[in-house]
Enzyme design. Structure first.
Site, short mmCIF file in Angstrom:
data_model
loop_
_atom_site.label_atom_id
_atom_site.label_comp_id
_atom_site.label_asym_id
_atom_site.label_seq_id
_atom_site.Cartn_x
_atom_site.Cartn_y
_atom_site.Cartn_z
N GLY B 114 0.87 -1.24 0.13
CA GLY B 114 -0.01 0.13 -0.12
C GLY B 114 0.99 1.22 0.09
N SER B 146 5.71 -5.55 -1.12
CA SER B 146 5.58 -3.92 -1.52
C SER B 146 6.12 -3.26 -0.41
CB SER B 146 4.27 -3.77 -2.52
OG SER B 146 4.53 -2.66 -2.84
#
Lengths: 280, 280
Positions: B114, B146
């Site tokens: 995110g 991520s």
């Protein structure tokens, strides 16, 4: 901040300065063009913006990494060459004995691109944020490109750069009340799973729903004159939380809220151009 | 930090956990694949990494913007579905009465992607950095993708995300001593004048010349087992200040310095898995 898009209105004469309208800012998306030339694409706008030659345009090279004297010297030389035909002498703040006084004495301020976090960290370290804000709000013309345009905004939260250094705060100059995303592009490599630029801006707006973000395409600039913001060049895209993103083209002037509502904050900072200030 | 690339060495059995080798981390570049499937591309590696089913994998959804209960609920549900066939129950830290105790009790930690700034700011706000570091260093397996991979690094300075919120510091978990750039790509839109990813990483290295950055391509992950880091998937690119960037492929194991030298820092934080810790 106004939520609705204002209707297009007649733009002032292209490139002309509007006497008495302050602040005056020329905010470019980028410096280098696709053909490799440096600041050439905006030369006409820069010359028109600066007007008749005066001495002492002050360049701020703090976005150059790694922030050594050599890096600042090299950056200054590149920009000095590009400004040669404007009729202005360009001096750099890193060459000044007293950076604060150099800002106060400047006929215009020029802040170049590079890394936005590095630029802002150096502005804080040199104690220059308040004096730049005060001088621009009292009439000193401001030219920025890329990181130099982003630091003119309330925060640097819409930069594309890596946070290679932490400034004390993301709060920036606040010369305009909207945010700029420089080098704005809709291009997204096929199959790439990282966020698109528009998705990143939407994330920002979810945390800051009252903000306006101008995605400024390369080859575009904003001319801020008082409360009017005029776009010149290839175009932009306006993002707000409550409405779909919309293209902004050269044909339409748009009113965005500049920092006029906050002028009183700048009162404590003496500036040599303050005789032209409208605020008391 | 070692400056030279170590020679390739035999990799451990693909996906196998190495008993006694701590920390154990699985750091994915991305969650979604180009075909839209979610975490499917790494499912085999995740199952092998987690090993025999145990209860209570703890998910940390803090990278979800805008950080509301609804946003965390939705994110947790998506990841719970993806973990369904691992044999683990996935619970989210935002559902826990005592987040610190939830970390201590977890059989494994899972931190999703995110916005990296938002994730780190929430980790600071919840007071979770030290306890996560302590538990992972004493043997709790850690899976990130991520932003969840980037926060495992010493800082988040190599994120691609916009700084939509300011964490108190860029300092992150420091579970490994190298930096990850997730969603690494060499693709640069033709004519685009913004920096390439490699240029951004090079800027970071000019300020941090002792650092190592792993550009982790989509469809790739790193398996950290003690001091060995093994790459699986499409590949990566290793950036260091003093040498040219070099491709890193699945065929070659690479030794990078993980955080084992700093284990003693974690001593103050009790963790339910600490019986497996190697440090005193």
């Amino acid at each position: 901040m106004p939520k609705g898009r204002r209707p297009p209105r007649a733009s002032p004469r292209r490139g002309a300065r509007v006497p008495g309208e302050i602040p005056q800012l020329l905010l470019l998306s980028n410096s280098r063009a696709a053909d490799g030339t440096y600041l050439t694409w905006a030369r006409g706008e820069i010359k028109a913006f600066l007007g008749a030659p005066r001495s002492s345009v002050l360049f701020i090279p703090y976005a150059a990494v790694p922030g050594t004297r050599d890096a600042f010297d090299a950056y200054t030389q590149r920009v000095r060459t590009a400004f040669d035909d404007t009729g202005y002498d360009l001096v750099s703040v890193h060459e000044a004995a007293d950076p604060v006084q150099a800002v106060r004495a400047a006929a215009a301020l020029v802040i170049g691109g590079g890394n936005t976090f590095h630029l802002l960290a150096r502005l804080y370290a040199a104690g220059l944020l308040e004096v730049i804000t005060a001088c621009v709000r009292s009439g000193t013309p401001y030219i920025g490109w890329s990181a130099g345009s982003v630091v003119a905004c309330p925060t640097i939260s819409t930069t594309n750069d890596m946070p290679i250094i932490a400034p004390p705060s993301l709060r920036a100059l606040g010369l305009v009340q909207f945010q700029i995303n420089a080098h704005y592009t809709d291009v997204h490599p096929p199959g790439h799973q990282g966020e698109t630029r528009a998705e990143r801006i939407a994330e920002f707006l979810r945390l800051q729903p009252a903000a306006t973000v101008v995605g400024l395409r390369e080859g575009s600039l904003l001319h801020v004159a008082g409360s009017e913001v005029r776009l010149w060049g290839t175009g932009g895209r306006i993002f707000r939380a409550a409405e779909p993103a919309a293209d902004w083209t050269q044909r339409a002037g748009v009113r965005l809220q500049t920092a006029s509502g906050q002028l009183s904050e700048a009162g404590a900072h003496n500036c040599e151009r303050s005789s032209k200030a409208r605020f008391s």
